[in-house]
Each structure stands twice: as C-alpha cells, then as structure tokens.
Design a protein around this motif. Structure first.
Motif, PDB file in Angstrom:
ATOM      1  N   LEU A 100      93.628  22.144  22.034  1.00 55.80           N
ATOM      2  CA  LEU A 100      92.417  22.767  22.580  1.00 55.80           C
ATOM      3  C   LEU A 100      91.197  21.875  22.323  1.00 55.80           C
ATOM      4  O   LEU A 100      90.325  21.740  23.177  1.00 55.80           O
ATOM      5  N   SER A 101      91.141  21.279  21.150  1.00 50.56           N
ATOM      6  CA  SER A 101      90.036  20.366  20.826  1.00 50.56           C
ATOM      7  C   SER A 101      90.056  19.152  21.744  1.00 50.56           C
ATOM      8  O   SER A 101      89.009  18.685  22.191  1.00 50.56           O
ATOM      9  N   PHE A 161      77.238  19.694  21.139  1.00 48.92           N
ATOM     10  CA  PHE A 161      77.556  20.849  21.961  1.00 48.92           C
ATOM     11  C   PHE A 161      79.014  20.792  22.419  1.00 48.92           C
ATOM     12  O   PHE A 161      79.468  19.794  22.958  1.00 48.92           O
ATOM     13  N   ARG A 162      79.734  21.852  22.176  1.00 49.06           N
ATOM     14  CA  ARG A 162      81.140  21.974  22.578  1.00 49.06           C
ATOM     15  C   ARG A 162      81.371  23.378  23.118  1.00 49.06           C
ATOM     16  O   ARG A 162      80.639  24.301  22.805  1.00 49.06           O
ATOM     17  N   LEU A 163      82.470  23.508  23.881  1.00 48.87           N
ATOM     18  CA  LEU A 163      82.828  24.826  24.415  1.00 48.87           C
ATOM     19  C   LEU A 163      83.331  25.762  23.326  1.00 48.87           C
ATOM     20  O   LEU A 163      83.233  26.966  23.455  1.00 48.87           O
ATOM     21  N   GLY A 164      83.901  25.207  22.319  1.00 47.39           N
ATOM     22  CA  GLY A 164      84.440  26.034  21.239  1.00 47.39           C
ATOM     23  C   GLY A 164      85.825  26.555  21.520  1.00 47.39           C
ATOM     24  O   GLY A 164      86.207  27.611  21.016  1.00 47.39           O
ATOM     25  N   LEU A 165      86.599  25.833  22.336  1.00 46.66           N
ATOM     26  CA  LEU A 165      87.955  26.287  22.662  1.00 46.66           C
ATOM     27  C   LEU A 165      88.835  26.331  21.417  1.00 46.66           C
ATOM     28  O   LEU A 165      89.694  27.211  21.286  1.00 46.66           O
ATOM     29  N   ALA A 176      73.321  28.447  23.651  1.00 46.18           N
ATOM     30  CA  ALA A 176      74.621  28.020  24.181  1.00 46.18           C
ATOM     31  C   ALA A 176      75.760  28.738  23.463  1.00 46.18           C
ATOM     32  O   ALA A 176      76.768  29.079  24.088  1.00 46.18           O
ATOM     33  N   SER A 177      75.595  28.992  22.170  1.00 44.89           N
ATOM     34  CA  SER A 177      76.665  29.661  21.422  1.00 44.89           C
ATOM     35  C   SER A 177      76.837  31.102  21.890  1.00 44.89           C
ATOM     36  O   SER A 177      77.937  31.632  21.866  1.00 44.89           O
ATOM     37  N   VAL A 178      75.746  31.732  22.354  1.00 44.16           N
ATOM     38  CA  VAL A 178      75.863  33.099  22.894  1.00 44.16           C
ATOM     39  C   VAL A 178      76.709  33.078  24.167  1.00 44.16           C
ATOM     40  O   VAL A 178      77.604  33.900  24.358  1.00 44.16           O
ATOM     41  N   VAL A 238      84.539  32.795  25.089  1.00 40.84           N
ATOM     42  CA  VAL A 238      85.736  32.687  24.227  1.00 40.84           C
ATOM     43  C   VAL A 238      86.084  34.059  23.661  1.00 40.84           C
ATOM     44  O   VAL A 238      87.256  34.441  23.607  1.00 40.84           O
ATOM     45  N   GLY A 239      85.088  34.822  23.268  1.00 41.75           N
ATOM     46  CA  GLY A 239      85.320  36.147  22.703  1.00 41.75           C
ATOM     47  C   GLY A 239      85.952  37.104  23.704  1.00 41.75           C
ATOM     48  O   GLY A 239      86.877  37.850  23.368  1.00 41.75           O
TER      49      GLY A 239
END
Lengths: 177, 123
Positions: free
Chosen positions: A26-27, A44-48, A150-152, A158-159
């Motif tokens: 995923l990373s 900044f990343r998508l956080g997958l 962006a994290s929101v 992702v959530g």
C-alpha cells in the motif's frame, strides 16, 4: 517452550510478515501516485498504509499493528527514502499510533471514519514536529493547517473504506488468530 | 473494535481537526514583513544570502541537488532532482517567515529580516 506454543509463535510471525507485506504494498502504491504535482505539500500522502495498520490494530492486536507499522516505515525509508524522510516517518507513525492507542481506550464510540481522520492528523503533526526539531525553528508549522485539512479529506476517505471492509474481514481474521 | 457506521463522535473529531487548522491559519502573532535575507538550512549547516543580490545557489544535501534562485527580491527553487518535487512548485518566497522545504534532502529555504518587524514566530 511446548510444541503447541512454538507453533502458535511461528504462525503469528508468518501472519505478521504477510500483513507487513500488505502494508508495504500500500505504501509503494502511494509512491507511484504523483500527488505532489496536484497538492504541493511536503510529506503529503494519501495514507493508504494506514488501512493496513488500522485493520491489524482492530482485527489482530495493537502489538501486531505496531510491528506492521514499524516494519513498513523502516522498509519504505530504506528502499525509497533517506535518513531524513525515515525520521519524519518514524515521528509521524509514532504519534499516529499513540493517538490510535488512546482512541482504543476512550474513543470506541467513534467509527473508523473519525479514527482515521484523527490518526492522519496525528501523523501529519508528528511529521511537522520532526521538521521543527530537525530545522530548529517553528516556522515550519505554517504547513500544518493545509496538512490538517488534507488529513480530514484523505483520512475520511480511508475511514469510510475501512467502515465498509472491516466487518467483511473480521470472520477471516478470526480464523487466522 | 471501533464502530463501522459514521457517528456524532466522528463529526466532533473532524470539527476538532478543522478548528485546529483554522486556529493555526489565523494565528494572531503572525507578522509578514518583506524579508531581507534568504537562509538556507541543511544538515551540514546554515548560510545566508541577501535578497537584494540576484544569484543562483546550488545546494547538495543527502544526494539531492537543488538549485535555488534569488531574483528581484524573491527566492524560489528552479531545479531539483528530489523525487517528491514539492519544492519546485513551492512558488516564490519573499515575506519574512515564508519557507520552502525539501524534506527528503533536509533542505529548508526561509526568508528572514526586513524593516524592523518581528519575524513570524509560532508557539
């Protein structure tokens, strides 16, 4: 050590290795996506990869999640990053995991949506803290508002994904434990 | 395990993060005067250059080469072989406290100094 407990230990190591591979995949997918061309924010990343950590945290154990997160950060840092980026990832991952531990105690009424947003926000905050300590100035905090926004968005995506897939994964994870 | 349907607590969590972002955006202690110097910070040290003199500066850090340019009182990154590429789209900086960061290389370009106004301080 009895044969039974040795077998369980080996099984656990094999499962953790498989989960680490999932997190690294995923990373790597994030590395391939040219997000910096769209949103020019450092770190900044998508956080997958957070999908893997959260799934493991909830369906296996916090210890397994810590192992998966640590191995993922180390491997990605060694393969695709530098010492600096490794330091950033460690700080981000550590703060994110601490928030996750806290939420597992006091935030059980949240869904994965809220947990993922807070986890992503903590990860970005950890990276900014790393930047502040590395460069010795608090001027870097000017990036934090944009990273929190962006994290929101991406933590929320992702959530929502986790809200959908985790109930489906739960029976399979129970068989592996 | 956490719940799998969005709840009111999730909305509270999002509100907390958004509030923190807004608070940081409108930090009352922020002061943005025109800067006088470009400060380049790398793991190897710090160097300063006057914004009044046009020049190109090559910075080599952790295997990444970055070309910073001072032109007409502002600084920007013209070239970088960093895989992220964030610094190249960071735009021009000239206000005291503004900065461009190259995280993989550990390079920070920031503006300081000015007409006696306080630099941006946070926290």
């Amino acid at each position: 050590m009895s044969i039974m407990s040795q077998g369980r230990r080996t099984r656990r190591i094999a499962i953790d290795a498989m989960l680490c591979t999932f997190a690294v995949m995923l990373s790597y997918l994030e590395v391939l996506l040219p997000l910096s061309a769209l949103i020019p924010l450092p770190g900044f990343r998508l956080g997958l990869a957070n999908i893997a950590v959260l799934v493991v945290f909830c369906l296996f154990s916090p210890i397994d999640a810590a192992v998966v997160s640590a191995v993922r950060i180390l491997l990605m840092g060694l393969l695709f990053g530098s010492t600096t980026s490794l330091y950033f990832s460690v700080m981000g991952g550590l703060l994110s995991f601490l928030v996750l531990l806290l939420l597992s105690r006091i935030g059980k009424k949240c869904s994965f949506f809220g947990v993922s947003v807070l986890s992503a926000a903590a990860h970005n905050t950890g990276q900014i803290i790393a930047a502040v300590t590395l460069f010795g100035t608090s001027l870097i905090t000017s990036y934090l508002p944009a990273l929190l926004l962006a994290s929101v968005v991406y933590g929320g995506i992702v959530g929502l994904l986790l809200n959908l897939i985790t109930p489906k994964l739960q029976p399979h994870a129970a068989k592996l434990r | 395990m956490f719940r799998t349907r969005v709840t009111v607590r999730d909305a509270i969590a999002v509100a907390v993060v958004l509030f923190a972002a807004c608070l940081l955006l409108w930090a009352p202690w922020q002061s943005r005067a025109d800067g006088a110097f470009l400060v380049i910070t790398t793991p190897d040290g710090t160097s300063e250059y006057a914004l009044s003199e046009n020049r190109e500066i090559e910075i080599n850090s952790q295997g990444i080469v970055l070309i910073a340019v001072i032109e007409n009182g502002a600084a920007y990154v013209r070239e970088s072989d960093c895989p992220d590429g964030v610094c190249r789209v960071g735009g021009r900086i000239f206000k005291s406290g503004e900065s461009i960061l190259c995280a993989p290389a550990g390079i920070r370009l920031s503006i300081k100094g000015g007409d006696g106004n306080v630099d941006y301080v946070a926290g």
